[in-house]
Design a protein around this motif. Sequence first.
Motif, PDB file in Angstrom:
ATOM      1  N   ALA A   5       0.840  -1.195   0.000  1.00 50.09           N
ATOM      2  CA  ALA A   5       0.000   0.000   0.000  1.00 50.09           C
ATOM      3  C   ALA A   5       0.875   1.244   0.000  1.00 50.09           C
ATOM      4  O   ALA A   5       1.973   1.258   0.577  1.00 50.09           O
ATOM      5  CB  ALA A   5      -0.906   0.004   1.229  1.00 50.09           C
ATOM      6  N   THR A   6       0.401   2.269  -0.667  1.00 47.73           N
ATOM      7  CA  THR A   6       1.100   3.553  -0.658  1.00 47.73           C
ATOM      8  C   THR A   6       1.177   4.069   0.770  1.00 47.73           C
ATOM      9  O   THR A   6       0.177   4.113   1.493  1.00 47.73           O
ATOM     10  CB  THR A   6       0.359   4.560  -1.539  1.00 47.73           C
ATOM     11  N   GLY A  38      -7.048   2.903   0.187  1.00 49.28           N
ATOM     12  CA  GLY A  38      -6.338   1.902   0.961  1.00 49.28           C
ATOM     13  C   GLY A  38      -4.933   2.312   1.342  1.00 49.28           C
ATOM     14  O   GLY A  38      -4.089   1.459   1.661  1.00 49.28           O
ATOM     15  N   TRP A  39      -4.644   3.614   1.279  1.00 51.56           N
ATOM     16  CA  TRP A  39      -3.302   4.085   1.615  1.00 51.56           C
ATOM     17  C   TRP A  39      -3.027   3.921   3.114  1.00 51.56           C
ATOM     18  O   TRP A  39      -3.930   4.067   3.955  1.00 51.56           O
ATOM     19  CB  TRP A  39      -3.138   5.543   1.195  1.00 51.56           C
ATOM     20  N   ASP A  40      -1.805   3.653   3.424  1.00 50.99           N
ATOM     21  CA  ASP A  40      -1.342   3.454   4.805  1.00 50.99           C
ATOM     22  C   ASP A  40      -0.872   4.804   5.342  1.00 50.99           C
ATOM     23  O   ASP A  40       0.157   5.328   4.910  1.00 50.99           O
ATOM     24  CB  ASP A  40      -0.200   2.428   4.792  1.00 50.99           C
ATOM     25  N   ILE A  41      -1.616   5.365   6.282  1.00 54.41           N
ATOM     26  CA  ILE A  41      -1.380   6.746   6.712  1.00 54.41           C
ATOM     27  C   ILE A  41      -0.847   6.788   8.143  1.00 54.41           C
ATOM     28  O   ILE A  41      -1.373   6.134   9.040  1.00 54.41           O
ATOM     29  CB  ILE A  41      -2.679   7.577   6.640  1.00 54.41           C
ATOM     30  N   THR A  42       0.178   7.599   8.344  1.00 53.55           N
ATOM     31  CA  THR A  42       0.683   7.939   9.681  1.00 53.55           C
ATOM     32  C   THR A  42       0.588   9.443   9.851  1.00 53.55           C
ATOM     33  O   THR A  42       1.082  10.195   9.000  1.00 53.55           O
ATOM     34  CB  THR A  42       2.144   7.489   9.858  1.00 53.55           C
ATOM     35  N   LEU A  80      10.020   4.426   8.404  1.00 50.89           N
ATOM     36  CA  LEU A  80       8.687   4.478   7.802  1.00 50.89           C
ATOM     37  C   LEU A  80       8.766   4.425   6.281  1.00 50.89           C
ATOM     38  O   LEU A  80       7.946   3.791   5.623  1.00 50.89           O
ATOM     39  CB  LEU A  80       7.961   5.756   8.243  1.00 50.89           C
ATOM     40  N   ALA A  81       9.750   5.105   5.703  1.00 55.11           N
ATOM     41  CA  ALA A  81       9.974   5.142   4.247  1.00 55.11           C
ATOM     42  C   ALA A  81       8.691   5.480   3.493  1.00 55.11           C
ATOM     43  O   ALA A  81       8.212   4.694   2.663  1.00 55.11           O
ATOM     44  CB  ALA A  81      10.541   3.811   3.776  1.00 55.11           C
TER      45      ALA A  81
END
Length: 429
Positions: A5-6, A38-42, A80-81
């Motif tokens: 996921a992005t 579906g992006w992976d967010i922090t 995290l990259a």
Amino acid sequence: MKPRATKVLVIGYVWPEPRSSAAGGHMIQILETFLTQGWDITFSSPAALGEHKADLLSLGIAECAIELNNSSFDDFIRELAPDIVLFDRFMMEEQFGWRVEKHCPDALRVLETSDLQSLRDARHQRLKDHVKAHPGSDDFGTLFAPALEQEFQLMAETDLAKREIAAIYRCDISLMISDVEIRLLTEQFKVPAALLHWCPLMMVPPTTAFAPYEDRAHFLSIGNFRHAPNWDAVLWMKSSLWPLIRQQLPGAQLHVYGAYTPPKATALHNPAQGFHVMNWAEDALQVMTAARICLAPLRFGAGIKGKLADAMLCGTPNITTPIGAEAMGDAQPWPGAIEQSAPALAAAAVALYQDRERWNQAQEHGRHLLARRYDQSAHGPALLACLEHCWRNLAAHRRTNFTGSMLRHHAHKSTQYMSQWIEAKNRTL
């Protein structure tokens, strides 16, 4: 194998508070748009937790506190990259941009401007100068909506504008909530249009019936008290606008809501004058739906106004100034009235409050305006398409922005050395 996921890292100036400010609401809209992919967010921020912080974890968004001038961020972002880094306000790009570029050079750098702070501050100074030169004046027609060239002249010599626009150049794309500000940047400051993306408030236009005229009462004003334009509007209402309304409607009541109500605002509470300072609204849309008229007499500001978008969403006609309406409407009728002086604003407010037919027309104007300019189903996909295109063509996109590359080369070096000096100094304390 399922593709990764992005990954998106948001560096927030503050933790988002969608029920306290339009900026907080807009940030949540952006995050929710990312989640649809579906992006992976922090979400990270160096700020203290706010009283009304959104529950990001419940949305599936990771949270991480970070520190200014601390190399711990370097380890954090390397691990995290992220593929995309979104800076919330230009100050965060100033603080963390060089670290992002050093450790994640291929990440797309996005700036969420919220509004042009340098424009807002220049207008604030212009208002102060006008009030000083014309004490007692309640007509501000000469201040509202000047030509873009005049706005440029106000801003061009300020350090704030130089910092803010430099950050826009250093990023790959900047999200602009106001199309007027896009014109200002491209026509006057000569910022390439390819660096800017119009991303206004993203809302689901109402399709059900609004609460009718007969079920509503009173005037309402709402806005975070920490936002200087809101506080100025409250003071102007108290001293000039509200007394004029009460002269014509002796029983009128004004309910003033706002997050982080300071003692100086509470001191304005006067039920005998119908002026009620109500503190924070647990549900802003509920109190907006109960009101008959939203008052937003803003004398300075920038961006677009969340309170007016909420008013349209609730079917509540509004009375505002050209500053309040800037970048919010189009050539079609405004859902209420736009005036430039306290007497004209008061007269429009009283007339609209008492005229059921005109009030109903204004309500429907708001419904149609939301659908034309703020439809989430249009702006959400447009935002994603813009970011995807920039990310997948990043090298070519950056080659067209030599000015940004040059600014990053020079500014990030000086910022890096200053940050490292502060960090070393802090270790000795």
